[in-house]
Design a protein around this motif. Sequence first.
Motif, PDB file in Angstrom:
ATOM      1  N   LYS A 179       1.037  -1.374   0.151  1.00  0.00           N
ATOM      2  CA  LYS A 179      -0.144  -0.162  -0.150  1.00  0.00           C
ATOM      3  C   LYS A 179       0.627   1.262  -0.121  1.00  0.00           C
ATOM      4  O   LYS A 179       1.143   1.695   1.018  1.00  0.00           O
ATOM      5  N   THR A 180       0.868   1.835  -1.251  1.00  0.00           N
ATOM      6  CA  THR A 180       1.376   3.297  -1.357  1.00  0.00           C
ATOM      7  C   THR A 180       0.311   3.915  -2.181  1.00  0.00           C
ATOM      8  O   THR A 180      -0.506   3.385  -2.385  1.00  0.00           O
ATOM      9  N   ALA A 181       0.787   5.243  -2.343  1.00  0.00           N
ATOM     10  CA  ALA A 181      -0.321   6.109  -3.074  1.00  0.00           C
ATOM     11  C   ALA A 181      -0.200   5.718  -4.360  1.00  0.00           C
ATOM     12  O   ALA A 181      -1.352   5.955  -4.985  1.00  0.00           O
ATOM     13  N   SER A 182       0.826   4.990  -4.995  1.00  0.00           N
ATOM     14  CA  SER A 182       0.758   4.654  -6.280  1.00  0.00           C
ATOM     15  C   SER A 182       0.342   3.263  -6.753  1.00  0.00           C
ATOM     16  O   SER A 182       0.335   2.769  -7.933  1.00  0.00           O
ATOM     17  N   ASN A 183       0.571   2.236  -5.466  1.00  0.00           N
ATOM     18  CA  ASN A 183       0.212   0.955  -5.689  1.00  0.00           C
ATOM     19  C   ASN A 183      -0.118   0.257  -4.653  1.00  0.00           C
ATOM     20  O   ASN A 183      -0.331   0.924  -3.508  1.00  0.00           O
ATOM     21  N   THR A 210       7.931   5.049   1.828  1.00  0.00           N
ATOM     22  CA  THR A 210       6.647   4.761   1.120  1.00  0.00           C
ATOM     23  C   THR A 210       6.054   3.417   1.409  1.00  0.00           C
ATOM     24  O   THR A 210       6.655   2.328   1.682  1.00  0.00           O
ATOM     25  N   HIS A 252       6.555  -2.841  -4.037  1.00  0.00           N
ATOM     26  CA  HIS A 252       6.554  -1.844  -5.136  1.00  0.00           C
ATOM     27  C   HIS A 252       6.687  -0.565  -4.780  1.00  0.00           C
ATOM     28  O   HIS A 252       6.670   0.401  -5.330  1.00  0.00           O
ATOM     29  N   SER A 281       9.016   2.566  -4.071  1.00  0.00           N
ATOM     30  CA  SER A 281       9.935   3.245  -4.593  1.00  0.00           C
ATOM     31  C   SER A 281      11.097   3.728  -4.041  1.00  0.00           C
ATOM     32  O   SER A 281      12.044   3.865  -4.453  1.00  0.00           O
TER      33      SER A 281
END
Length: 149
Positions: free
Chosen positions: A115-119, A130, A124, A126
């Motif tokens: 769980k990040t803002a982009s995935n 994150t 994953h 980056s």
Amino acid sequence: MKALTGAAMAMMVAGLVGCNSTENNSTSVQAATAETDLVHCYDVNVCGGHNDCKTASNACSGQASCKGTGFVAIPSKACSDVGGNQKDAWVGSVAKADLVHCHDVNVCGGHNDCKTASNACAGHASCKGTGFVSMPAKACADIGGKAES
């Protein structure tokens, strides 16, 4: 071959549903009692006594003088994900249910659980901070993270 009556059919279906219900309960009991390893993770704690034990100058919890002294007990994967080192062979365990999502602690290069803002997938991330890393709440605080409430 005799045809099944409505009552016999209802009993058969009820029995199957009961079996399915029992299976789901045992699965949830297994999940609730699932455990993961704990290791002594060195070189990750913040200053001001945030450690579980053992420094060059003392052997008591909370007596570390500054960053990286002593160890914090966290899962081995989490230790790697936050840039720590296992320097001894001690291994314990903790219930997975007792782990929190600790944010702002992972190192770059995909070291996160999810769980990040982009995935939404483990590994994953980056770069530093994150996603989250799963560990006990005390350990999260001891390494300077923020536990998800």
